[in-house]
Scaffold this active site. Structure first.
Site, PDB file in Angstrom:
ATOM      1  N   HIS A   1       3.733  72.028 112.698  1.00  0.00           N
ATOM      2  CA  HIS A   1       4.712  70.977 113.019  1.00  0.00           C
ATOM      3  C   HIS A   1       5.386  70.472 111.745  1.00  0.00           C
ATOM      4  CE1 HIS A   1       5.518  67.219 115.708  1.00  0.00           C
ATOM      5  NE2 HIS A   1       6.533  67.456 114.885  1.00  0.00           N
TER       6      HIS A   1
ATOM      7  N   LEU B   1      12.090  71.165 108.843  1.00  0.00           N
ATOM      8  CA  LEU B   1      12.637  71.735 107.603  1.00  0.00           C
ATOM      9  C   LEU B   1      14.096  71.326 107.400  1.00  0.00           C
ATOM     10  CD1 LEU B   1      11.080  75.337 107.649  1.00  0.00           C
ATOM     11  CD2 LEU B   1       9.996  73.137 107.190  1.00  0.00           C
TER      12      LEU B   1
ATOM     13  N   HIS C   1       1.308  65.557 117.901  1.00  0.00           N
ATOM     14  CA  HIS C   1       0.991  64.243 117.317  1.00  0.00           C
ATOM     15  C   HIS C   1       0.448  63.187 118.295  1.00  0.00           C
ATOM     16  CE1 HIS C   1       5.031  63.495 118.814  1.00  0.00           C
ATOM     17  NE2 HIS C   1       5.659  63.970 117.753  1.00  0.00           N
TER      18      HIS C   1
ATOM     19  N   ASN D   1       7.449  58.182 114.402  1.00  0.00           N
ATOM     20  CA  ASN D   1       7.378  58.285 115.853  1.00  0.00           C
ATOM     21  C   ASN D   1       6.492  59.477 116.260  1.00  0.00           C
ATOM     22  OD1 ASN D   1       7.926  57.741 118.476  1.00  0.00           O
ATOM     23  ND2 ASN D   1       9.833  58.886 118.543  1.00  0.00           N
TER      24      ASN D   1
ATOM     25  N   ASP E   1       3.786  66.974 110.853  1.00  0.00           N
ATOM     26  CA  ASP E   1       5.016  66.293 111.304  1.00  0.00           C
ATOM     27  C   ASP E   1       5.845  65.882 110.086  1.00  0.00           C
ATOM     28  OD1 ASP E   1       7.014  65.274 112.853  1.00  0.00           O
ATOM     29  OD2 ASP E   1       5.867  63.603 113.677  1.00  0.00           O
TER      30      ASP E   1
ATOM     31  N   HIS F   1      13.568  62.321 105.155  1.00  0.00           N
ATOM     32  CA  HIS F   1      14.827  61.590 105.320  1.00  0.00           C
ATOM     33  C   HIS F   1      15.255  61.149 103.927  1.00  0.00           C
ATOM     34  CE1 HIS F   1      14.697  61.378 109.702  1.00  0.00           C
ATOM     35  NE2 HIS F   1      13.422  61.041 109.624  1.00  0.00           N
TER      36      HIS F   1
HETATM   37  O1  DOR Z   1       8.807  60.344 113.156  1.00  0.00           O
HETATM   38  C1  DOR Z   1       9.314  61.344 113.609  1.00  0.00           C
HETATM   39  N1  DOR Z   1      10.283  61.991 112.959  1.00  0.00           N
HETATM   40  N2  DOR Z   1       8.905  61.805 114.802  1.00  0.00           N
HETATM   41  C2  DOR Z   1       9.539  62.821 115.443  1.00  0.00           C
HETATM   42  O2  DOR Z   1       9.120  63.188 116.512  1.00  0.00           O
HETATM   43  C3  DOR Z   1      10.729  63.438 114.840  1.00  0.00           C
HETATM   44  C4  DOR Z   1      10.727  63.263 113.391  1.00  0.00           C
HETATM   45  C5  DOR Z   1      12.040  63.620 112.741  1.00  0.00           C
HETATM   46  O3  DOR Z   1      12.592  64.686 113.045  1.00  0.00           O
HETATM   47  O4  DOR Z   1      12.488  62.863 111.873  1.00  0.00           O
END
Ligand code: DOR
Length: 440
Positions: free
Chosen positions: A64, A67, A235, A281, A308, A312
């Protein structure tokens, strides 16, 4: 990377494989394990990797990871994520399809695979369940399955329409592929930005109830029971989910589940300073849930630990808590964070099994699904693919977001001192990380 792979001897470590741990050297030749045993001879010209004091396991497999390429290269690229993965001891990662465009067509699958050529780990591509991840119409599952896509998910969101999911399950079953669900009933989570409970009340932030996850998990388990189609749960984060999942397992349903290092290590109390780096999330949960997750890993209820990894960039993440996007980096810290969080609950050897054999089996790339010489996740025996993670459980290091290989810096473990560090990673016989530094 197997072509021209050097002779390598990993010397002086404790080999963890197939539930056993023993002092042994590991000799690698031409991209496969040539021998495992005490005091192996070092062939002339061989590279010697010092594994003194270390656990030597199969390379880690992350089922998970986001990328971000194509579409959000400012956050991460396939190349930067793979460098982060190698530093974290991973030799395979599953790329989530919430890219832009999403991975819902043969051409995007081909694009991501092309971007991964020559990377220091293997990239397995997951496809979307629905077109555009919109939850309205099925993606071309057959076409993608024919290309070798094995996992399908709309991760980032759950499939809200139960009827559509039922059809997807029936279809997936016929194709021999697995659906992986992000359990979140959007009607219950709408507007929330952290776990709904004492901390959300205190902080005045809108909450996401545990029921948003558990309601969808319960629905999905009912659909698995109806169809007999296998399903993987991404998750899981609440004690209630663990309970539902354990009951389904006890009934013999073909289900697997993962937990993230951050849900094992952090609680919703971390949100107290309103720092958006702690927004994720599913959200961080109260201590009682964290405790239940740790116990479930130790008891074997939860199959795998998966990062996960969700990069960002600062310009997107550094917003007021309720406006910031959810997600945390994970690849470079996952093993140390998990071992630390589970200390007192289970051994580092068990943690390694949850990050190697178990996820490899779920992704269909273990020895059950592939020839030994190209399988991921171990066991570390003669003839196996030379994918190794050498972990020093005593090395302590302080996480510096600026020095991570990821293009983003949104780690919740910034300035945290972790005990245990990946010393070397070998991918397809080639050392790609040596002494905690990338060498490729
Ligand atoms: O916190 C999260 N970020 N949960 C997700 O399910 C998606 C992910 C994201 O792609 O940023």
């Amino acid at each position: 990377m197997a072509e021209g792979a050097p002779s390598v001897v990993v010397r002086g470590g404790k080999v963890v494989s197939g539930g056993r741990a023993r002092r042994a050297d590991v000799a690698l030749e031409g991209g496969v394990v040539a021998a495992v045993g005490p005091d192996l001879a070092v062939p002339p010209g061989a590279v010697v990797l010092d594994a003194g004091g270390c656990l030597v396991s199969a390379g880690l497999v992350d089922i998970h990871a986001h990328l971000r390429e194509p579409g959000a290269e400012e956050a991460e690229t396939v190349a930067s994520a793979c460098r982060a993965a190698a530093l974290g001891g991973f030799t395979a990662v599953v790329a989530m399809p919430n890219t832009d465009p999403p991975i819902d067509s043969a051409s995007v699958v081909a694009d991501v695979r092309a971007l991964a050529a020559g990377a220091p780990c293997e990239v397995l591509v997951a496809g979307a369940i629905t077109l555009g991840r919109k939850g309205e119409r099925l993606a071309p599952l057959r076409e993608l399955a024919m290309l070798g896509v094995r996992l399908f998910t709309d991760d980032g969101t759950g499939v809200q329409d139960g009827g559509l999911l039922l059809r997807a399950l029936e279809y997936a079953q016929g194709l021999g592929v697995v659906l992986a669900e992000h359990c979140e009933d959007a009607s219950l989570s709408a507007g929330g930005c952290m776990h709904e409970g004492a901390w959300s009340s205190l902080l005045g932030l809108p909450g996401i109830p545990a029921a948003a996850e558990e309601a969808m998990l319960a629905r999905d388990l009912a659909l698995v029971a109806q169809t007999g189609a296998p399903m993987h749960f991404l998750h899981l984060s609440t004690a209630g989910s663990v309970e539902l999942f354990a009951a389904a397992r006890a009934r013999g349903l073909p289900v697997t589940a993962e937990v993230t290092p951050h849900h094992l290590a952090l609680s919703d109390a971390a949100v107290a300073g309103y720092d958006p780096v702690f927004k994720v999330n599913p959200p961080l949960r109260p201590e009682a849930d964290v405790e239940a997750l740790r116990r479930a890993v130790a008891a074997g209820t939860l199959d795998a630990i998966a990062t996960d990894h969700a990069p960002h960039p600062p310009e997107a993440k550094d917003l007021p808590f309720d406006q910031a996007p959810p997600g945390m980096l994970g690849l470079e810290t996952a093993l140390a964070v998990s071992v630390n969080a589970l200390s007192g609950y289970c051994s580092a050897e068990r943690v390694l099994a949850k990050m190697t054999a178990a996820p490899a089996a779920i992704a269909g790339v273990s020895v059950a699904g592939r020839p030994a010489a190209s399988a991921q996740g171990g066991p570390v025996v003669a003839g196996a693919a030379a994918h190794l993670c050498v972990f020093d459980p005593a090395a302590s290091w302080t996480v510096d977001p600026a020095s991570l290989a990821s293009r983003s810096a949104n780690t919740p473990f910034a300035r945290t001192t972790l005990v245990g560090r990946v010393r070397h990673t070998v991918f397809a016989g080639t050392p790609v990380v040596v002494d905690a530094e990338l060498v490729c």
